[in-house]
Enzyme design. Structure first.
Site, PDB file in Angstrom:
ATOM      1  N   ARG A  33       0.865  -1.175   0.000  1.00 21.98           N
ATOM      2  CA  ARG A  33       0.000   0.000   0.000  1.00 21.98           C
ATOM      3  C   ARG A  33       0.904   1.228   0.000  1.00 21.98           C
ATOM      4  O   ARG A  33       1.619   1.496   0.982  1.00 21.98           O
ATOM      5  CB  ARG A  33      -0.922   0.015   1.227  1.00 21.98           C
ATOM      6  CG  ARG A  33      -1.906   1.178   1.233  1.00 21.98           C
ATOM      7  CD  ARG A  33      -2.912   1.030   0.098  1.00 21.98           C
ATOM      8  NE  ARG A  33      -3.714   2.231  -0.094  1.00 21.98           N
ATOM      9  CZ  ARG A  33      -4.879   2.459   0.533  1.00 21.98           C
ATOM     10  NH1 ARG A  33      -5.365   1.567   1.379  1.00 21.98           N
ATOM     11  NH2 ARG A  33      -5.545   3.552   0.282  1.00 21.98           N
ATOM     12  N   GLY A  34       0.914   1.954  -1.122  1.00 21.47           N
ATOM     13  CA  GLY A  34       1.862   3.040  -1.323  1.00 21.47           C
ATOM     14  C   GLY A  34       1.848   4.085  -0.239  1.00 21.47           C
ATOM     15  O   GLY A  34       2.910   4.506   0.243  1.00 21.47           O
ATOM     16  N   GLU A  35       0.661   4.525   0.179  1.00 18.46           N
ATOM     17  CA  GLU A  35       0.590   5.619   1.152  1.00 18.46           C
ATOM     18  C   GLU A  35       1.129   5.213   2.510  1.00 18.46           C
ATOM     19  O   GLU A  35       1.499   6.066   3.320  1.00 18.46           O
ATOM     20  CB  GLU A  35      -0.862   6.100   1.296  1.00 18.46           C
ATOM     21  CG  GLU A  35      -1.814   5.049   1.811  1.00 18.46           C
ATOM     22  CD  GLU A  35      -3.256   5.542   1.816  1.00 18.46           C
ATOM     23  OE1 GLU A  35      -3.891   5.426   2.878  1.00 18.46           O
ATOM     24  OE2 GLU A  35      -3.714   6.043   0.762  1.00 18.46           O
ATOM     25  N   ASP A  36       1.212   3.913   2.779  1.00 21.22           N
ATOM     26  CA  ASP A  36       1.721   3.440   4.067  1.00 21.22           C
ATOM     27  C   ASP A  36       3.249   3.303   4.074  1.00 21.22           C
ATOM     28  O   ASP A  36       3.902   3.646   5.071  1.00 21.22           O
ATOM     29  CB  ASP A  36       1.116   2.078   4.420  1.00 21.22           C
ATOM     30  CG  ASP A  36      -0.357   2.191   4.801  1.00 21.22           C
ATOM     31  OD1 ASP A  36      -0.817   3.321   4.989  1.00 21.22           O
ATOM     32  OD2 ASP A  36      -1.026   1.148   4.899  1.00 21.22           O
ATOM     33  N   GLY A  91      -2.004   6.707 -18.578  1.00 22.58           N
ATOM     34  CA  GLY A  91      -2.944   6.617 -19.688  1.00 22.58           C
ATOM     35  C   GLY A  91      -3.215   5.204 -20.142  1.00 22.58           C
ATOM     36  O   GLY A  91      -4.059   5.002 -21.006  1.00 22.58           O
ATOM     37  N   GLU A 105      -4.412  -7.759  -6.357  1.00 16.47           N
ATOM     38  CA  GLU A 105      -3.052  -8.252  -6.588  1.00 16.47           C
ATOM     39  C   GLU A 105      -2.797  -9.521  -5.788  1.00 16.47           C
ATOM     40  O   GLU A 105      -2.262 -10.508  -6.305  1.00 16.47           O
ATOM     41  CB  GLU A 105      -2.023  -7.190  -6.157  1.00 16.47           C
ATOM     42  CG  GLU A 105      -1.894  -6.006  -7.099  1.00 16.47           C
ATOM     43  CD  GLU A 105      -0.911  -4.964  -6.588  1.00 16.47           C
ATOM     44  OE1 GLU A 105      -0.716  -3.948  -7.264  1.00 16.47           O
ATOM     45  OE2 GLU A 105      -0.348  -5.176  -5.487  1.00 16.47           O
TER      46      GLU A 105
END
Length: 1108
Positions: free
Chosen positions: A27-30, A60, A94
């Site tokens: 989780r990127g924000e973590d 895109g 994922e």
């Protein structure tokens, strides 16, 4: 084999193509800006290809297909669970896809629990329970999505149950290092993930290099490995494979491709940039100048454990990349256990740099070459029988060269048999440019003299004896010692035993370059070797000063029926220095020969004499075998440089040339000159003559009186000179040096008179020839075969340097004591029909440094050695001695002497065959003369001795052989199981009794009449050394059965070679035989020192030994 038969060379298997090493789900924000970011950096520093969605997905584009592909093509998964991981449907999807991939194609998953308890993930409690409540609230109207959420739960539970890392409240850098090490251990070397057929070129050699690297790595120091070999042989791919196999074991690593190119465009600064940027994984590292790069390298790589590969280094300067003459800075800078690998075609560069070990890349063996060829020519691992012979033709010429195999194989893909034949015929005429360009790089880097020597070897001297090659090149005006060493170091030539060898493709390159001198007009080239080009040049019949070397042999052209060549044009080649014509039918006239000639070899010379205006003052060698010549020239010629004169088999020769002004002459061969009646008195002036062969000069009646006075003479043969009876030869010489090689007289010294005094003189001739006191201190070979001698003088037993004694076909009853002949290794008593007692054999053995063979003293062509008889053999020959008594004693002595010789030879790096073949005339194995199968250290330098053997009539196996069996199907099976793990045995001796009804030997004398016909059982005893036993399948074409640990041998296949003989007409006779029974005994070190193995003593049985 039918036309649609298939020949399988490898087992094909399917492999998943992996695009990424690792897929990280997080989780990127973590974690993106802390733990995960550091993890990515650490993985990439180890050159691990890791997928990260926020870097690799392009804006895109549809995310889902890219993610699915990345997951499916990854080898390992890391899932970083954080508090908000379950809040992301992307993360959960994922994870579900990762689970599906693992179920269909098992791969490792490593769970990492960043800031959440594993039980929370496993049970979906607390924050994970809240996240799922939100998902299910949104999905409650959609049955499919509710089912998908359930699969998410199952995936979380399943992955959280795996062993992983709980890094809460722990130093992140420590845990990241552990995770990265685990990943590298799981992934292992990337090379293992490649399909097996991709490793055809490197698999075996790679394992050897890995072993070398491990040995060097264990030394706590910086070590340097050099990889060398000819162009296109696979050095770079081998270095790359080794790098990928071991890089993960080092803290820093870099592979610098094509150092030569980088240095050429950006000097040492470019090499420094590559070194620093790759090692530190900093792609945009800026270095202003070499001094800055030197300082940066020292500061950043000091004391680190690193792997550095420098590929394609072709100048020493390219390794001097640091300022201030700090040539060894890299070696001094790196920490202990580091490895530097330098790849170069030039071994001299590697030695100059101070490498610790040089690995010479060898061509592919036949099996791997065929696999690689099939992969390129058919895109499969098998070949139709229609193509198999053509494929072997390609591989025979390519000689295991990977690049050539790939290029030629690819060019033949998709073509039919007819097109293959056409393409291969074209390749013989027009070499593949891609291959020639790669090989030519090394040639272009040579100095001019080195280029000329390379071209001489490629066109004329390839596969020739080194001594001969050096002599020719010296005559050509080159600095041979230095130049040959340069070519060796650059892998442009190699040495095999005593010959200079060049790979077929390099030979093609040399000839390709010479043809470029004048593609359409051969007469304007510097060298000619091709028969058709030679014919074309002779047709032009023009004057030239360009052509210096002609070496043509039409006999090498398969299926070619040579036409008669009008050779008038030879008279107009003014600067010709080397002329060799073999198997060329010539006509026309020869008015002149170049006075520049140093080497003139012309088999079947068609004229009665050489041109009278020919001034041979530069001539070193003159060889006119099988010629029609009657006399060379009239009068005396200046011959200050002539060393070798060979007019053998010139049946019309009536006059030997005057050699009074050839004072450097070392060798005269006049064999089978049947019209020659006398030698020129001028031979008396030759004080350097070492070899004089008059073999089968059947009308020779006179030789100069003082021939035996030559201090230099080492070999003299008058075999078959039945009319030669010079009373002076029977006079006792006052100077012992006169007799230095007299005992090589092979022919019967026959008298024309029936006078009793003459007959007595003949009987006592050897006694007269040899003084009664010890003499001949340098005598190495004594051959008195077929001399009808009734007595051998005692002085023979005092010839302390004697190595080979041949007394075949004489009439003596006894022999003198031979116990003091410590260097003797060959004794031939075949057809001594009146011999009753075998003398005492040498009581100890001191083998000479080299097997003596007079023809080898000057060997133009390496293949001449294959025509010689009994050159590379040792031991006792004693068949058809019907009057012998005490056969058991003779057999005991033969075995004892054999083991005595074995005691000296057992550690030689060559295959030895100790053969006692009873009642059989044979030719022993003389092929693979210079091939070494083992690399054990030599205790004595006897590199050419291939076989040890003896011959005695007999039909009973001695009790000493403690394993005795009846043979089945002409095979011998040796049970190896008791000794497989025993390090005390050195070999096995085996004795085979051949059926007396299966082989009848009819022996021919020189006259062609039958001497005798006899019918006896005979025995063959042979020995396997320890190394030979283990490698028997490679040497004797037998097989080692590893299933039941027995050695099976088909005697028919090997004994047909061992027992064959050659008649006067040149035809070989292969006897038929059947093995009745056999015995064998494992030989230990104790056997070699056995006190019972003394000459004249019977070998005791095991029971007798126990009683004693």
């Amino acid at each position: 084999m039918s036309s649609n038969a298939i020949v399988q060379y490898t087992v094909s298997s399917s492999h998943t193509i992996n695009r990424y090493d690792v897929f990280v789900s997080f989780r990127g924000e973590d974690t993106c800006n802390n733990f995960t970011g550091f993890l990515f950096q650490a993985l990439r520093r180890k050159a691990i290809d890791v997928f990260k969605d926020d870097e690799d997905l392009k804006k895109g584009e549809s995310i889902a297909p890219e993610l699915l592909h990345a997951i499916q093509s990854s080898r390992l998964f890391i899932v970083v669970f954080s508090k908000n991981y379950a809040s992301s449907t992307w993360c959960l999807r994922e994870l579900a896809e990762i689970r599906n991939c693992v179920q269909t194609s098992p791969r490792p998953i490593i769970p990492v629990f960043y800031d959440v308890d594993p039980s929370v993930v496993r049970k979906q409690s607390e924050c994970y329970e809240k996240a799922f409540a939100e998902h299910e609230k949104r999905f409650r109207e959609d049955k499919a999505k509710m089912e998908e959420a359930e699969r998410w739960r199952e995936a979380l539970t399943e992955v959280a149950n795996l062993s992983g890392w709980d890094i809460r409240n722990k130093p992140q850098y420590v845990e990241i290092e552990k995770i990265v090490q685990t990943v590298t251990n799981i992934l292992d070397p990337k090379i293992c993930s490649l399909p097996k057929d991709e490793l055809v070129r490197i698999e075996h050699t790679l394992e050897e290099l890995v072993g070398i690297e491990r040995r060097l790595e264990s030394i706590n120091n910086v070590r340097v490995i050099g990889i060398s070999g000819m162009g296109g042989i696979g050095k770079t791919i081998l270095a790359r494979a080794l790098y990928e196999r071991i890089y993960h074991q080092y803290d820093f690593h870099c592979f610098i491709d094509d150092v030569s190119k980088i240095y050429r465009y950006s000097s040492s600064l470019g090499v420094q940039k590559q070194l620093v940027s790759q090692s530190l994984n900093e792609k945009n590292q800026e270095i202003s100048n070499s001094f800055e790069g030197t300082c940066l390298t020292w500061s950043r790589l000091h004391n680190v454990r690193a792997l550095v590969v420098l590929d394609n280094v072709d100048e020493v300067e390219q390794l001097r990349m640091f300022t201030g003459n700090r040539d060894t800075l890299l070696r001094q800078c790196l920490g202990g256990g580091s490895i530097i690998i330098v790849v170069s075609r030039d071994e001299h560069i590697l030695r100059t740099y101070g490498v610790d070990y040089i690995y010479q890349v060898q061509p592919l063996n036949h099996k791997n070459a065929m696999q690689l060829f099939c992969k390129n020519a058919f895109k499969v691992n098998h070949i139709s029988s229609d193509y198999e012979k053509l494929a072997w033709d390609v591989l025979s010429h390519a000689q295991g060269h990977p690049l050539a195999i790939e290029v030629i194989g690819s060019s033949l893909f998709g073509r039919n048999v007819s097109q293959w034949k056409s393409a291969l015929a074209r390749l013989k005429e027009n070499k593949t440019k891609n291959i020639m360009d790669v090989l030519r790089v090394s040639f272009d880097q040579l100095d001019e003299d080195h280029k000329e020597i390379f071209l001489d070897i490629a066109c004329v001297l390839c596969d020739c004896d080194e001594k001969y090659t050096r002599e020719v090149l010296n005559f050509r005006g080159f600095h041979v010692d230095y130049s040959l060493q340069v070519l060796l170091e650059k892998s442009l030539i190699s040495k095999m035993g005593t010959r200079i060898y060049m790979h077929n493709l390099l030979k093609d390159l040399g000839r390709y370059i010479v043809k470029e001198e004048s593609p359409k007009e051969p007469l304007k080239r510097s060298r000619l070797w091709d028969y058709q080009d030679f014919c074309k040049a002779m047709l032009n019949n023009q004057t030239t000063q360009i052509l210096e070397v002609i070496a043509v042999n039409s006999g090498w052209i398969s299926g070619w029926k040579s036409e008669t060549v009008k050779i008038d044009g030879l008279s107009k080649i003014e600067k010709l220095k080397f002329l060799r014509l073999e198997n060329v039918k010539c006509s026309g006239s020869l008015s002149h020969l170049s006075n520049e000639l140093g080497y003139l070899t012309w088999n079947n010379y068609p004229f009665e004499c050489l041109p009278q205006n020919f001034e041979p003052h530069k001539l070193v060698k003159l060889k006119l075998r099988n010629s029609r010549i009657q006399r060379l020239w009239s009068g005396t010629k200046e011959l200050p440089n002539l060393k070798h004169l060979d007019l053998s088999y010139s049946e019309k020769l009536v006059e030997m040339p005057d050699v009074a002004k050839a004072l450097n002459l070392e060798e005269i061969l006049l064999e089978d000159c049947i019209e020659l009646r006398k030698l020129s008195p001028s031979i008396s002036f030759l004080r350097k003559l070492t070899i004089l062969s008059l073999r089968n000069c059947i009308n020779l009646v006179s030789v100069p009186n003082n021939i035996l006075g030559f201090n230099s003479l080492e070999y003299l043969s008058v075999y078959g000179c039945s009319k030669l009876f010079n009373n002076e030869l029977l006079e006792e010489a006052s100077n012992t040096e006169h007799l230095k090689k007299l005992c090589s007289v092979e022919g019967p010294l026959q008298s024309h008179s029936t006078s009793p005094l003459i007959k007595k003189a003949r009987r006592e001739s050897v006694s007269c020839l040899l003084p009664s006191f010890p003499t001949l201190p340098y005598l190495r070979e004594l051959d008195l075969s077929w001399c009808k001698l009734v007595k051998i003088p005692d002085v023979i037993g005092k010839l302390s340097c004697l190595e080979k004694l041949n007394l075949k076909g004489n009439h003596f009853v006894t022999l003198p004591n031979l116990t003091d002949l410590y260097r003797l290794y060959y004794l031939n008593l075949e057809h001594c029909s009146r011999l009753k007692y075998l003398p005492d054999l040498p009581s100890q053995t001191n083998l000479p440094p080299k097997v003596y063979w007079h023809e080898e003293q000057y060997m133009e062509d390496i293949f001449v050695c294959l025509r010689a008889n009994d050159i590379y053999v040792a031991g006792l020959r004693m068949f058809y001695c019907p009057e012998i008594v005490e056969w058991e004693r003779c057999t005991d002595m033969a075995i004892s002497w054999m083991l005595q010789i074995l005691q000296v030879c057992m550690f030689l790096p060559y295959t030895f065959l100790l053969l006692i073949s009873f009642d059989v005339e044979k030719q022993l194995l003389t092929y693979n003369i210079t091939q070494s199968w083992y690399k054990s250290k030599c205790l004595t330098s006897l590199p050419f001795l291939k076989s040890l053997g003896s011959t005695i009539d007999g039909s009973e196996i001695l009790k000493w052989f403690n394993n005795q069996l009846v043979s089945m199907d002409n095979s011998i099976i040796i049970d190896a199981s008791p000794f497989v793990h025993d390090n005390n045995w050195v070999g096995v001796v085996c004795c085979a009794i051949l059926n007396k009804h299966a082989y009848k030997s009819r022996i021919y004398a020189y006259s062609g009449s039958d001497l005798s016909v006899y019918d006896f059982d005979h025995m063959c005893l042979f020995y396997y050394s320890r190394q030979q036993f283990l490698h028997e399948q490679h040497i004797f074409r037998g097989k080692l059965n590893t299933r039941d640990l027995s050695l099976t041998r088909d005697l028919v296949r090997i004994f047909d070679v061992l027992l064959c003989r050659k008649r006067k007409d040149g035809n070989q006779v292969f006897p038929k035989f059947k093995v009745k029974k056999y015995g064998y005994r494992w030989v230990t070190v104790q056997d070699l020192h056995d006190p019972w193995l003394k000459f004249g003593s019977s070998i005791p049985s095991e029971d007798t030994k126990l009683l004693l």
